[in-house]
Scaffold this active site. Structure first.
Site, PDB file in Angstrom:
ATOM      1  N   ASP A 266      65.039  59.352  68.052  1.00 22.39           N
ATOM      2  CA  ASP A 266      65.984  58.525  67.317  1.00 22.39           C
ATOM      3  C   ASP A 266      66.915  57.893  68.344  1.00 22.39           C
ATOM      4  O   ASP A 266      67.040  58.372  69.476  1.00 22.39           O
ATOM      5  CB  ASP A 266      66.754  59.359  66.298  1.00 22.39           C
ATOM      6  CG  ASP A 266      67.263  58.518  65.133  1.00 22.39           C
ATOM      7  OD1 ASP A 266      67.396  57.289  65.283  1.00 22.39           O
ATOM      8  OD2 ASP A 266      67.526  59.088  64.069  1.00 22.39           O
ATOM      9  N   TRP A 267      67.574  56.816  67.955  1.00 20.36           N
ATOM     10  CA  TRP A 267      68.334  56.015  68.903  1.00 20.36           C
ATOM     11  C   TRP A 267      69.578  56.778  69.359  1.00 20.36           C
ATOM     12  O   TRP A 267      70.517  56.976  68.603  1.00 20.36           O
ATOM     13  CB  TRP A 267      68.690  54.680  68.255  1.00 20.36           C
ATOM     14  CG  TRP A 267      67.652  53.618  68.420  1.00 20.36           C
ATOM     15  CD1 TRP A 267      67.845  52.372  68.949  1.00 20.36           C
ATOM     16  CD2 TRP A 267      66.258  53.688  68.082  1.00 20.36           C
ATOM     17  NE1 TRP A 267      66.660  51.663  68.956  1.00 20.36           N
ATOM     18  CE2 TRP A 267      65.670  52.442  68.435  1.00 20.36           C
ATOM     19  CE3 TRP A 267      65.432  54.665  67.537  1.00 20.36           C
ATOM     20  CZ2 TRP A 267      64.314  52.166  68.243  1.00 20.36           C
ATOM     21  CZ3 TRP A 267      64.078  54.398  67.343  1.00 20.36           C
ATOM     22  CH2 TRP A 267      63.542  53.165  67.695  1.00 20.36           C
TER      23      TRP A 267
END
Length: 739
Positions: A266-267
């Site tokens: 995930d970012w």
């Protein structure tokens, strides 16, 4: 520009081969060759620097390929309800394109509420075509995290509280999405069930709860759906961040499940170079930001899998077999997507996709209550000539519910609001008043609404309600912070913006009230006994208004069933019963003290009556079930049982009913829930029509996970099979024995 360099790389490769009188296409470029042969051929041609460069971003939503060899980059887009508007290369602002408006499909809670896997397949195909048209290689979805608490801000992106339902709905979505040549990136792996402190909260959870509740949908996505990528979550699990977690990635995902795809962070979910390299992360996205808004002075080479990763490999701290495995997984993903020349054509925001969105929306809407009023009138469906003055009340009747919410925010080509849809049906007979204000979300906060405004809007609605023949309240939650929104959880179980007081005031002056709750979560309903008709709607996407109005007037008979339980009060939910350490934790750690008793498993086992049970939903017609019949009374590990039941439409309207199969283990040496969902089938019936439904009971349906033995076990003994219309319906039961 990057794609031009990649094309130059391809031409250079072919030119050199021709100059050397080698006219054969290199194996890695030939998509007629076996996938693994292509991967290994490309690997042996790449330098160490090229291999490690595959593992981190080159922009906000892309990672590089290998331009020298003509291997293209990967382009990703947020999902899972539509293809997000284009984001700038190196910041989080929208690019301002004029050709990136999409079809907004209903939120995944609505898809789950349809209990219709064939609709999940249509969903995956349609969203895949939209992503393909936008030249995306990876769609960041679907989300399959389990609904643990109604306060979770991202529950609307997920598929409910039951692992079996989530599994059956995500598999066809993934399969049809990937047939378009676009990879699913199933998220958020794993045990990511709240937004508060999501970047660091350390979840303590038993093996049983992991294997029985929180991991089955991911396992189904991998083993049955064939998912090509998985997104590592923000949170920690047992002391280690999920995106680079040895247990989750190495032992379970790539070990037990034999996953051959990519783990994508995930970012901003990456925190350590050595752990990322050794514990299963393959592509790092968004580090040195908070994953959503803030930027930094660091470049992409400063990512954890950037220059530090290369340095550690050269120093011998990271083995080459780890480097090769990581690069092979990225190449495999590229060959399946960006270099797949067998992909079909894409399509964006067309009529066919709107029809898919409409069908999902209408089959997902749940009729919760439809009692007769004191005048012995049933309000739904609304007869076209019954009411001269219809008052629509509520902010959600006109609000753009595709805005906000975080990464699932969409830029729809079309936005038909509920008020639009009702005006199409009733024209000038429709009056509208806002009733309450939800304010605007700006700069990380939500407007505070003055009490004078609250009172004025409520008073106006009450005054108009006195003059109306029918009141349709359309409220619920929205995509503001602290509602159904990424990054924050709800602060309360009650409806926000003083809606409860408004509903009480409306029904006091006019008993003919239909309450439509638009949300991705259960909400408190202190007025439930006073309001005769209640509808659970969802974020229905582009065609919201047409779908909702068609259900309200009876053009479509509601057939949705709740994908999660509705507790009477928040304390009835087990995540909250056990206090702060269970939810939300102490800001550092939390303990899943309810263990395997999540959702209806808790309410059934502890004999706590929910407001509305899991699997529940009414219809404008009625159904009658026959007594279920088993093919035999006993079975063993090498056998299956058939269970048949007849369902008859005993009403006057055509409709669809979801028949549910639950299994109870009467006695076990470990705690087991009262019963668990192990099958469901949705059937369409004309008035008076009867159909037979057949379920197959397999030994795996009887199993539980023994954490001490680390294996699934079906213990010999007596079992019960329930055929029901919801988890609370226990009228049709048969017994059998497992030997």
């Amino acid at each position: 520009m990057k794609k031009i360099f990649i094309l130059i790389g391809v031409f250079n490769t072919l030119f050199l081969l021709k100059a050397q009188n080698k006219t054969d296409i290199p194996v890695y470029l030939d998509d007629k060759q076996p996938l693994e042969l292509r991967v290994q051929d490309a690997l042996q041609r790449m330098t160490l620097e090229e291999k490690t460069r595959l593992s981190y971003a080159q922009s906000k939503f892309s990672s590089p390929g290998c331009p020298r060899l003509g291997i293209p980059e990967l382009w990703m887009s947020d999902g899972p309800h539509g293809v997000r508007a284009e984001i700038n290369w190196n910041d989080w602002n929208y690019a301002g394109w004029t050709n990136d408006s999409c079809t907004a499909f209903p939120a995944l809670t609505c898809l789950a509420a349809s209990w219709n896997p064939s609709l999940a397949a249509l969903y995956g195909k349609a969203i895949g075509e939209e992503a393909l048209y936008r030249k995306k290689d990876v769609l960041l979805g679907p989300g399959v995290n389990i609904y643990r608490t109604p306060l979770n801000g991202r529950n609307f992106e997920y598929l409910g509280e039951d692992p079996y339902l989530a599994s059956e709905m995500c598999v066809p979505y993934i399969q049809e999405l990937q047939k378009t040549g676009v990879a699913a990136c199933v998220k958020h792996y794993a045990i990511n069930n709240q937004e508060v402190w999501r970047n660091h909260i350390d979840v303590q959870v038993s093996d049983r709860a992991m294997y029985e509740i929180y991991l089955p949908a991911f396992k189904a996505a991998v083993e049955r759906g064939g998912a090509w990528s998985i997104m590592g979550a923000y949170n920690k699990v047992r002391g280690m961040h999920a995106a680079h977690n040895k247990l989750l990635n190495n032992d379970i995902l790539k070990g037990e499940w034999k996953f051959d795809g990519c783990v994508i962070s995930d970012w901003g979910a990456t925190h350590d170079t050595y752990e990322s390299a050794m514990y299963g992360l393959d592509i790092e996205m968004g580090s040195y930001t908070n994953g959503l808004t803030s930027e930094s002075e660091f470049g992409y080479d400063d990512y954890y899998l950037g220059k530090n990763y290369l340095k550690m490999v050269k120093e011998g701290k990271i083995p080459m077999d780890v480097v090769n495995d990581k690069a092979a997984r990225v190449l495999r993903l590229i060959f399946r997507t960006a270099m797949n020349r067998q992909k079909p054509f894409g399509a964006l925001a067309n009529e066919a996709h709107e029809k898919v969105a409409y069908q999902i929306a209408t089959e997902g809407i749940v009729l919760l209550k439809n009692d007769a009023t004191k005048k012995n009138t049933v309000l739904l469906p609304i007869a076209s000539d019954s009411y001269k003055r219809i008052l629509v009340v509520g902010d959600n009747a006109t609000r753009n519910l595709m805005q906000g919410g975080g990464s699932s925010e969409l830029k729809p080509k079309k936005n038909i609001t509920p008020l639009d849809g009702l005006k199409k049906k009733f024209g000038d007979r429709i009056m509208y008043t806002q009733g309450y204000s939800a304010g605007r979300q700006m700069y990380g906060r939500v407007d505070e609404i003055p009490q004078s405004t609250i009172d004025s809007l409520r008073n106006d609605a009450v005054e108009k309600a006195m003059q109306a023949d029918l009141v349709i309240f359309i409220g619920g939650l929205n995509k503001n912070l602290y509602q159904d929104c990424e990054g924050t959880d709800r602060l309360s179980y009650e409806l926000p913006y003083c809606q409860n007081e408004l509903i009480e005031a409306l029904v006091k002056v006019n008993p003919n009230v239909v309450a439509v709750i638009i949300s991705g979560n259960a909400v408190e309903m202190p007025w439930v006994k006073k309001v005769p008709s209640i509808v659970q709607s969802w974020y229905l996407g582009s065609i919201n208004g047409d779908a909702l109005s068609d259900v309200l007037v009876g053009n479509v008979n509601p057939s949705g069933k709740l994908p999660f339980s509705y507790p009477v009060k928040l304390e009835d939910c087990p995540a909250h019963l056990y206090g702060e350490m269970s939810y939300p934790g102490d800001s550092i750690k939390q303990e899943y003290k309810e263990d395997i008793l999540v959702g209806y498993r808790w309410y059934d086992t502890k004999k706590i009556k929910p407001l509305f049970p899991f699997g529940y939903g009414l219809s404008y017609t009625t159904y009658k079930y026959s007594k279920p019949v088993l093919s035999a009374k006993k079975m063993n590990a090498n056998e299956t049982l058939s269970l048949s039941v007849k369902v008859k439409n005993t009403g006057t309207l055509a409709g669809k009913e979801t028949v549910q199969l639950y299994i109870e283990d009467e006695k076990c040496y470990l705690l087991r829930p009262k019963k668990e969902l192990k099958g469901f089938k949705k059937v369409e019936l004309q008035p008076g029509e009867e159909k037979e439904i057949v379920f197959t009971i397999q030994p795996q349906h009887l199993q539980f996970f023994d954490d001490k033995k680390h294996q699934w076990i079906a213990e010999p003994g007596k079992f019960k099979a329930y055929i029901s219309s919801s988890s609370a319906d226990i009228s049709n039961v048969v017994e059998f024995e497992y030997k």
